[in-house]
Motif scaffolding. Structure first.
Motif, PDB file in Angstrom:
ATOM      1  N   UNK A 338       0.841  -1.187   0.000  1.00  0.00           N
ATOM      2  CA  UNK A 338       0.000   0.000   0.000  1.00  0.00           C
ATOM      3  C   UNK A 338       0.878   1.239   0.000  1.00  0.00           C
ATOM      4  N   UNK A 339       0.418   2.284  -0.674  1.00  0.00           N
ATOM      5  CA  UNK A 339       1.137   3.554  -0.760  1.00  0.00           C
ATOM      6  C   UNK A 339       0.267   4.662  -0.196  1.00  0.00           C
ATOM      7  N   UNK A 340       0.896   5.536   0.610  1.00  0.00           N
ATOM      8  CA  UNK A 340       0.205   6.733   1.072  1.00  0.00           C
ATOM      9  C   UNK A 340       1.123   7.932   0.831  1.00  0.00           C
ATOM     10  N   UNK A 341       0.523   9.046   0.533  1.00  0.00           N
ATOM     11  CA  UNK A 341       1.266  10.276   0.202  1.00  0.00           C
ATOM     12  C   UNK A 341       1.023  11.314   1.302  1.00  0.00           C
ATOM     13  N   UNK A 342       2.098  12.073   1.597  1.00  0.00           N
ATOM     14  CA  UNK A 342       1.973  13.154   2.565  1.00  0.00           C
ATOM     15  C   UNK A 342       3.024  14.210   2.240  1.00  0.00           C
ATOM     16  N   UNK A 343       2.923  15.350   2.873  1.00  0.00           N
ATOM     17  CA  UNK A 343       3.879  16.434   2.666  1.00  0.00           C
ATOM     18  C   UNK A 343       4.391  16.977   3.988  1.00  0.00           C
ATOM     19  N   UNK A 344       5.607  17.507   3.966  1.00  0.00           N
ATOM     20  CA  UNK A 344       6.213  18.125   5.143  1.00  0.00           C
ATOM     21  C   UNK A 344       6.776  19.485   4.747  1.00  0.00           C
ATOM     22  N   UNK A 345       6.973  20.313   5.750  1.00  0.00           N
ATOM     23  CA  UNK A 345       7.433  21.678   5.498  1.00  0.00           C
ATOM     24  C   UNK A 345       8.868  21.668   4.962  1.00  0.00           C
ATOM     25  N   UNK A 346       9.202  22.731   4.200  1.00  0.00           N
ATOM     26  CA  UNK A 346      10.561  22.876   3.683  1.00  0.00           C
ATOM     27  C   UNK A 346      11.564  23.133   4.815  1.00  0.00           C
ATOM     28  N   UNK A 347      11.090  23.566   5.958  1.00  0.00           N
ATOM     29  CA  UNK A 347      11.993  23.842   7.074  1.00  0.00           C
ATOM     30  C   UNK A 347      12.422  22.576   7.803  1.00  0.00           C
ATOM     31  N   UNK A 348      11.728  21.442   7.553  1.00  0.00           N
ATOM     32  CA  UNK A 348      12.035  20.206   8.258  1.00  0.00           C
ATOM     33  C   UNK A 348      13.066  19.387   7.490  1.00  0.00           C
ATOM     34  N   UNK A 349      13.965  18.742   8.249  1.00  0.00           N
ATOM     35  CA  UNK A 349      15.013  17.918   7.638  1.00  0.00           C
ATOM     36  C   UNK A 349      14.381  16.712   6.964  1.00  0.00           C
ATOM     37  N   UNK A 350      14.521  16.526   5.634  1.00  0.00           N
ATOM     38  CA  UNK A 350      13.894  15.388   4.947  1.00  0.00           C
ATOM     39  C   UNK A 350      14.414  14.040   5.446  1.00  0.00           C
ATOM     40  N   UNK A 351      15.664  13.954   5.850  1.00  0.00           N
ATOM     41  CA  UNK A 351      16.191  12.688   6.381  1.00  0.00           C
ATOM     42  C   UNK A 351      15.461  12.302   7.657  1.00  0.00           C
ATOM     43  N   UNK A 352      15.240  13.306   8.511  1.00  0.00           N
ATOM     44  CA  UNK A 352      14.508  13.045   9.744  1.00  0.00           C
ATOM     45  C   UNK A 352      13.057  12.675   9.462  1.00  0.00           C
ATOM     46  N   UNK A 353      12.443  13.360   8.486  1.00  0.00           N
ATOM     47  CA  UNK A 353      11.050  13.063   8.141  1.00  0.00           C
ATOM     48  C   UNK A 353      10.918  11.631   7.649  1.00  0.00           C
ATOM     49  N   UNK A 354      11.835  11.205   6.787  1.00  0.00           N
ATOM     50  CA  UNK A 354      11.772   9.836   6.263  1.00  0.00           C
ATOM     51  C   UNK A 354      11.942   8.812   7.392  1.00  0.00           C
TER      52      UNK A 354
END
Length: 445
Positions: A338-354
């Motif tokens: 299953x796949x789900x999509x979401x978004x995070x702010x540009x101010x947040x570290x993408x490595x941490x978000x992942x």
């Protein structure tokens, strides 16, 4: 001639019945062993009901206290409890009859022997008739056997058979009598019972065989049912005296005309056989067909039963499953991604978000960690957020897809809120060019 034969047979039957009634009247009114036998039988009946009154309660307690009873055993015991007086009467009557046969003249136990035979026949027919599935056939079966046993015990079977055989309806060279119809109905009831028990036993054996795929089990069971019930139909037609050769010619001509009007039905039947043979779907599979998503409940000869998550049961024609695009989520195995999509702010570290997204998914029940662990990737830079995709696997799609997606979204929300990750939303700024009038109207150009 036929009317004279029927009249003669009816006269003989009435004479035999009258003679039997006269003998019974003499037995009742004339003192002697015949009258004694009647009194003995009445005493046995009374004793049977006394025994039933004494033992019924202990027997019920014993049955209820027992553990591990199978269904057929419980049904058998219930039928025995309902017929306790008859059971006791048979158990008392036969030993008394055998003792009297040995110690006294056979004529002095003649009536007791008749009563024991009739009671045994009624007891046996009552149990055997429970095996007949159709209620109408069950009644015909029961009353036919009971009537025959009674006539046989009273030596009236042959006159009755001759009388019923003499009442016939003729159409050309074909004739059928009431006796033939009764024999055919009795034979059909017996064969239907045998066919029912045979198909049940075969189905139970096939379901226990793990080496056979579910689709082949269904196909084999359907073939056995067609074979057994087809034999019942042919034997029943033959028992009525129909010529199967002429019937085959007529059915062939009629079948051509009916075939044009049953194209869809035949197409669904053939499609059902193809589905069972190629094993494309089987009971328990999770499929999607158009807007319908659910799991296969059963495979029928004309349609497939699909149950959705909201409890609705869709009957989808087999032809649609052959000609349409069907998504089988569990065709090869039960693993579903299953796949789900979401978004995070540009101010947040993408490595941490992942990393946080993967940890949140792993903490949700039903999400698999082995053999395929959840993964998270960046899929684009949007106008308001960095866009991510979170992929995870489950092994129980029958438990639902929307609910597991919702649980993962909820876990993402809690995890991001705990670690200060913001989920942005689109914002728009509206500017009025040239200003606005004090009354709120646009300026005049």
């Amino acid at each position: 001639m036929e009317g004279q034969d029927i009249g003669t047979t009816l006269t003989e039957l009435l004479a035999a019945a009258t003679d039997t009634a006269t003998q019974i009247g003499e037995m009742v009114t004339t003192p002697g062993w015949r009258q004694y036998q009647i009194l003995i039988l009445l005493g046995l009946v009374a004793l049977s009901y006394v025994l039933r009154f004494v033992t019924s309660a202990p027997l019920e307690r014993w049955i209820r206290a027992g553990e591990g009873w199978q269904k057929w055993q419980l049904r058998l015991l219930v039928q025995l409890l309902r017929r306790l007086p008859l059971v006791y009467f048979v158990m008392l009557c036969w030993p008394l009859y055998w003792v009297m046969q040995e110690v006294t003249w056979p004529s002095r136990s003649y009536l007791i022997g008749i009563a024991a035979t009739l009671a045994t026949a009624w007891f046996a027919v009552g149990f055997i008739s429970r095996l007949v599935p159709n209620q109408t056939l069950r009644r015909v079966f029961s009353w036919t056997l009971l009537t025959y046993a009674t006539l046989l015990a009273l030596n009236l079977a042959e006159p009755a058979a001759e009388f019923l055989d003499g009442i016939a309806v003729g159409i050309g060279t074909f004739q059928v009598s009431i006796l033939t119809v009764l024999k055919a109905l009795l034979l059909i009831a017996i064969l239907l019972t045998v066919a029912r028990l045979g198909t049940r036993a075969a189905a139970a054996g096939l379901h226990r065989n793990e080496d056979i795929s579910p689709s082949m089990r269904v196909l084999t069971i359907k073939a056995i049912q067609v074979l057994f019930y087809g034999i019942v139909v042919l034997v029943g037609i033959r028992a009525l005296g129909f010529d199967l050769t002429g019937l085959a010619l007529i059915s062939g001509a009629v079948g051509v005309g009916i075939g044009f009007g049953l194209q869809k039905v035949v197409s669904n039947l053939v499609s059902g056989i193809i589905i069972l043979l190629d094993r494309s779907i089987k009971p328990g599979d999770v499929i999607s067909l158009g807007e319908t998503f659910g799991w296969i409940n059963s495979l029928g000869a004309r349609y497939v039963s699909v149950i959705t998550r909201d409890g609705k049961e869709y009957l989808i024609p087999n032809e649609d499953l052959i000609t349409s695009q069907v998504v089988n989520w569990t065709h090869s195995d039960d693993y579903v991604r299953l796949d789900i999509y979401f978004g995070a702010s540009y101010h947040d570290d993408p490595h941490k978000v992942r990393r946080l997204a993967i940890e949140a998914a792993k903490g949700v029940k039903r999400v698999l960690v082995q053999p395929n662990a959840p993964v998270c990737h960046i899929v684009g830079f949007g106008d308001s957020s960095v866009d991510y995709i979170l992929r995870f696997w489950i092994s129980d799609p029958t438990a639902g897809l929307t609910n597991i997606r919702g649980n993962v979204y909820l876990a993402l929300w809690d995890t991001f809120h705990e670690h200060g990750i913001s989920i942005p939303f689109p914002q728009r700024e509206v500017r009025l060019v040239g200003g606005a009038q004090s009354d709120g109207t646009a300026p005049q150009g």
